[in-house]
Design a protein around this motif. Structure first.
Motif, PDB file in Angstrom:
ATOM      1  N   ALA A 372       0.822  -1.216   0.000  1.00 36.51           N
ATOM      2  CA  ALA A 372       0.000   0.000   0.000  1.00 36.51           C
ATOM      3  C   ALA A 372       0.854   1.263   0.000  1.00 36.51           C
ATOM      4  O   ALA A 372       0.565   2.227  -0.725  1.00 36.51           O
ATOM      5  CB  ALA A 372      -0.951  -0.008   1.201  1.00 36.51           C
ATOM      6  N   SER A 375       2.160   2.107  -3.422  1.00 31.99           N
ATOM      7  CA  SER A 375       1.184   2.095  -4.519  1.00 31.99           C
ATOM      8  C   SER A 375       0.713   3.498  -4.853  1.00 31.99           C
ATOM      9  O   SER A 375       0.634   4.374  -3.981  1.00 31.99           O
ATOM     10  CB  SER A 375      -0.018   1.234  -4.108  1.00 31.99           C
ATOM     11  OG  SER A 375      -1.149   1.537  -4.882  1.00 31.99           O
ATOM     12  N   GLU A 379      -3.781   1.690  -2.041  1.00 25.31           N
ATOM     13  CA  GLU A 379      -4.169   0.315  -1.736  1.00 25.31           C
ATOM     14  C   GLU A 379      -3.052  -0.607  -2.226  1.00 25.31           C
ATOM     15  O   GLU A 379      -2.383  -0.297  -3.212  1.00 25.31           O
ATOM     16  CB  GLU A 379      -5.457  -0.061  -2.482  1.00 25.31           C
ATOM     17  CG  GLU A 379      -6.653   0.787  -2.128  1.00 25.31           C
ATOM     18  CD  GLU A 379      -7.202   0.460  -0.727  1.00 25.31           C
ATOM     19  OE1 GLU A 379      -7.219  -0.745  -0.373  1.00 25.31           O
ATOM     20  OE2 GLU A 379      -7.577   1.402  -0.008  1.00 25.31           O
ATOM     21  N   PRO A 380      -2.899  -1.773  -1.601  1.00 19.99           N
ATOM     22  CA  PRO A 380      -1.912  -2.707  -2.149  1.00 19.99           C
ATOM     23  C   PRO A 380      -2.371  -3.226  -3.507  1.00 19.99           C
ATOM     24  O   PRO A 380      -3.568  -3.305  -3.779  1.00 19.99           O
ATOM     25  CB  PRO A 380      -1.875  -3.838  -1.111  1.00 19.99           C
ATOM     26  CG  PRO A 380      -3.173  -3.769  -0.387  1.00 19.99           C
ATOM     27  CD  PRO A 380      -3.580  -2.319  -0.407  1.00 19.99           C
TER      28      PRO A 380
END
Lengths: 515, 515
Positions: A372, A375, A379-380
């Motif tokens: 995350a 990114s 979010e991952p």
């Protein structure tokens, strides 16, 4: 482009009339064209006749002829003054389901003057072929889809011409290649039967026709030609690929595979051609396509994992913070996961090796590719077991189709292929090393593989610059054998073996390292 | 019309698609048409494709096809429901310089449903070909002339259809025949070079083309075909006459002469055809044409003079009081004058026999055909020596051209002709007996002569009802030898002999009574 070919723009001399020879001006022109082109069929359109007598005399019986072909004859597209000093242009279009690319080409010098890409505006109606064809069957739907794409092409032709200091009025010819559905929708022809058993297109060989008939905004009297298709699942884009790769001229058998929405494959040489297309039957439903294709800034296109440290490295398009992964990135990722032991030969995550990279999303195991904090979305970015299963099916489908067409149908071994061309935009990003590692492509000498790039666009451009291309395409259509993929027990057995990494028959992939 | 010919409307069955046969709908349709027509070339227009899949399925793969031809192939004009119950019509047009005649024909039953005649509205711009072509060379002139004739044809097509309870939207095909100039002006093609040395038309073979391209208001997608011409002075009207007379199928040599504005002659059989047209060179300037052609109520069309009493009898069209004389009346009059001894063998009035019928008008002798008190105009109707000289030249020109083409060119004697067809509107009013008496036509058995009537219209109508007519016309064009009339010393010698009544060589006219 063959060097001896003189292209579609010719300066001709017309025999001057004398007493005692009552040939009409149009017959003299026809004779001059027949002689120049060494043909016995030339079509001179009505509109070129009205002022022919005064033009010929004003030009002292010399003229610059812009030509093209149809299935029956050569066609005079326009007749210009011998001193016409504006560029004589053509436009080549790759009519992709997702992306459209246009090139403007000088028909005399055969130089590419510019290129522009655009999203296929039909995406707003439906992301894929199926959704668009369903929409085309609603009242007004077909017209709407056609107008969307034509208006967008017209607009981008204008933009491209403006950028290059050109004028769309100087575009005399348009060639285009797309899959069968895109071809129908571009032409405004009903496409619904393509997706209904027994999967029948309305037209397999669209005739050369005035561009104005489909609303293309080029020179008055200009012509448009779309590449013919072989069937509902085997489009003109692949025929474009065949002439672009010169497959029909090869001494030794070669193969062209277009990894697009479907997998379309042709294998052959100057003596024979066998074609096969992918989306056939429930086993492959959406098969190859699920790998995704959408590329853009921040999309991960290459992945590597150190087999010892299991350190993950990603590269994104335009090196923006990562926001997702495209098809070629997925293949890289799967290869890296397999070679680092993080997935097993069945394509399942190995928790003890993945360690903290493996989490659960809604009770499904998921591999964290980008955490995350790294990114672009906050979010991952994860690959779930479901995604991976889908990729496994896709790569297995690809390999099985290759095996069916090369081995079972053509009676060859993969090693007999002198060249293995990977066509299509998606294909041009695939790393063959990764694709071989996961058993998607056969384990051949890497020098056999060649990326064709946008062969659909390349073929369409060739059609504008090489006057033999038209006849080659028609000849290919006549001679090619199209195999409907028969999803029977034998196929399913082969498919099962190919669902392993790289394959149940490990001996087929000697160059892939043992993990 | 050959009985075995099935015409241009056919009900066809199209093979239904099944799995394993990926032929497109358009290919199935093409196959069905090729089989039905026993041809390897069928052109299916773009516009027929858009909704082909749904139409074929709705019609259970049956259809009614409306067809035509062009130089390269058969052409699908429209595809109708197999149960289509409206009439499928064609229109045939005789495009005369003075008068236009239109027939509407049912293409299925091949029945003529109605006919309408109209004055060529271009007459308002110029009475003859020369004046109109000069006008066409002025800015906007060509367009004006074309629009005049097309608008008038459109209007009269509507009138004719209304009269017969038909609809112009049910007209799928239009065929037309006219002289070379009228053909060019009808099509909106520059005609100026036709009248300028070396007398070159723009087009000799006008291609079949969408009727909308020239503004004809028929069914959308309907086609128009105008008969080809052989040269500037040999028009499509005569080609129409050839197929109408079946000259190209004759076992024995026959002759067709069209006495219109010019004299156009074809002699030949199934093995060879030689053509020749009149208006060539100063000797014949205006030659045949000066006999006049305008017919209407009150115009004298037949004349007789009692050889003993020299009582003059005239007949007028619609038996109205006489107001003038037309071409056929002139020929009757000249014959009657000669046979009653009122003109001598040089074509000069004989005062002692004409007596009080001979007066002087502006110092020129004039024959009073109708006295003022019997005339519809209140003025006497006279034939001056100048008029008569002109007629003498015309009849001599006619005979000399016939002699040149039959004897000098074809190597025949007049007696070898199995049939002597007199074509054209004017021709249909000529009394062969009178024409022979003055030495205009050769002195053959009267049964050899046959009046064809409006062969231009007849040929155009045949083109709609007999599918072999198109190929016959194209074959005739290829094989016919066109002779440019060479006005040399030999011609002038022959012409001089023919200027006598009936001829210097009296033995050529044994059936003409000695006076």
């Amino acid at each position: 482009m063959s060097l001896s070919d003189q292209g579609y723009v010719r300066t001709i001399g017309i025999e001057q009339p004398v007493l005692g020879n009552n040939l009409a001006d149009s017959q003299r022109l026809e004779m001059a064209l027949k002689k120049e082109l060494d043909t016995d069929q030339v079509h001179i359109p009505w509109a070129q006749l009205a002022s022919l007598p005064s033009r010929l005399r004003q030009w002292d019986f010399q003229a610059k002829a812009v030509l093209f072909k149809d299935r029956r004859s050569w066609r005079l597209t326009d007749l210009l003054s011998p001193g016409h000093d504006r560029p004589v242009l053509g436009a080549a279009i790759d009519i992709g389901t997702t992306r459209i690319v246009i090139q403007v080409i000088n028909l005399e010098t055969r130089e590419i003057l510019g290129e522009i890409g655009l999203d296929n505006p039909q995406t707003a109606i439906g992301p894929d072929v199926l959704a668009r064809i369903h929409h085309s069957n609603k009242p007004g739907g077909l017209k709407e889809l056609q107008e969307l794409v034509i208006a967008s092409v017209n607009q981008h032709l204008r933009v491209l011409c403006n950028e290059q200091g050109l004028d769309t009025n100087d575009i005399f010819l348009v060639t285009g290649a797309g899959n069968t559905a895109m071809t129908h929708l571009f032409l405004g022809i009903e496409a619904f039967e393509i997706i209904k058993e027994p999967y029948i297109p309305c037209v397999n060989i669209p005739d050369t026709t005035p561009a104005s008939e489909i609303g293309l905004d080029i020179r008055k009297g200009g012509l448009v030609f779309l590449f013919p298709n072989i069937g509902s699942y085997f489009g003109g884009d692949l025929l474009a690929g065949i002439i672009y790769s010169d497959l029909d001229k090869k001494e030794e058998p070669c193969l062209v595979v277009d990894v697009g929405t479907n997998a379309e494959i042709v294998v052959g040489s100057k003596d024979w051609l066998i074609a096969c297309a992918g989306a056939a039957g429930p086993a492959l439903e959406g098969g190859v396509s699920k790998m995704g294709m959408t590329a853009g800034p921040g999309v991960i296109d290459t992945v590597s994992i150190d087999p010892d440290t299991r350190q993950v490295e990603v590269h994104t398009i335009e090196e923006q913070p990562p926001i997702g992964i495209c098809g070629s990135g997925m293949i890289d990722l799967a290869a890296a996961l397999f070679l680092s032991g993080m997935i097993d030969i069945r394509g399942k995550f190995v928790p003890e090796i993945c360690k903290d990279r493996l989490i659960e999303q809604e009770e499904i195991p998921a591999f964290v590719l980008v955490r995350a904090e790294d990114s672009g979305t906050g979010e991952p970015i994860c690959l779930t077991q479901v995604d991976l299963n889908s990729l496994t099916s896709s790569k297995a489908a690809m390999y099985t189709i290759l095996e069916v067409i090369v081995k079972n149908t053509s009676g060859l071994e993969f090693e007999d292929l002198a060249k293995f061309y990977v066509a299509g935009t998606f294909g041009s990003f695939i790393n063959p090393e990764s694709a071989i590692s996961i058993g998607m492509l056969p384990d051949l000498d890497r020098r056999v593989f060649e990326v064709l790039g946008n062969s659909s666009l390349g073929g369409a451009a060739l059609m504008l610059t090489d006057t033999t291309a038209f006849d080659r395409v028609m000849a290919i259509r006549e001679t090619i054998t199209y195999i409907e993929l028969n999803v029977n027990q034998e196929f399913m057995n082969m498919f099962s073996g190919a669902k392993f990494y790289p394959h149940t028959d490990r001996a087929r992939f000697p160059s892939v390292p043992e993990v």
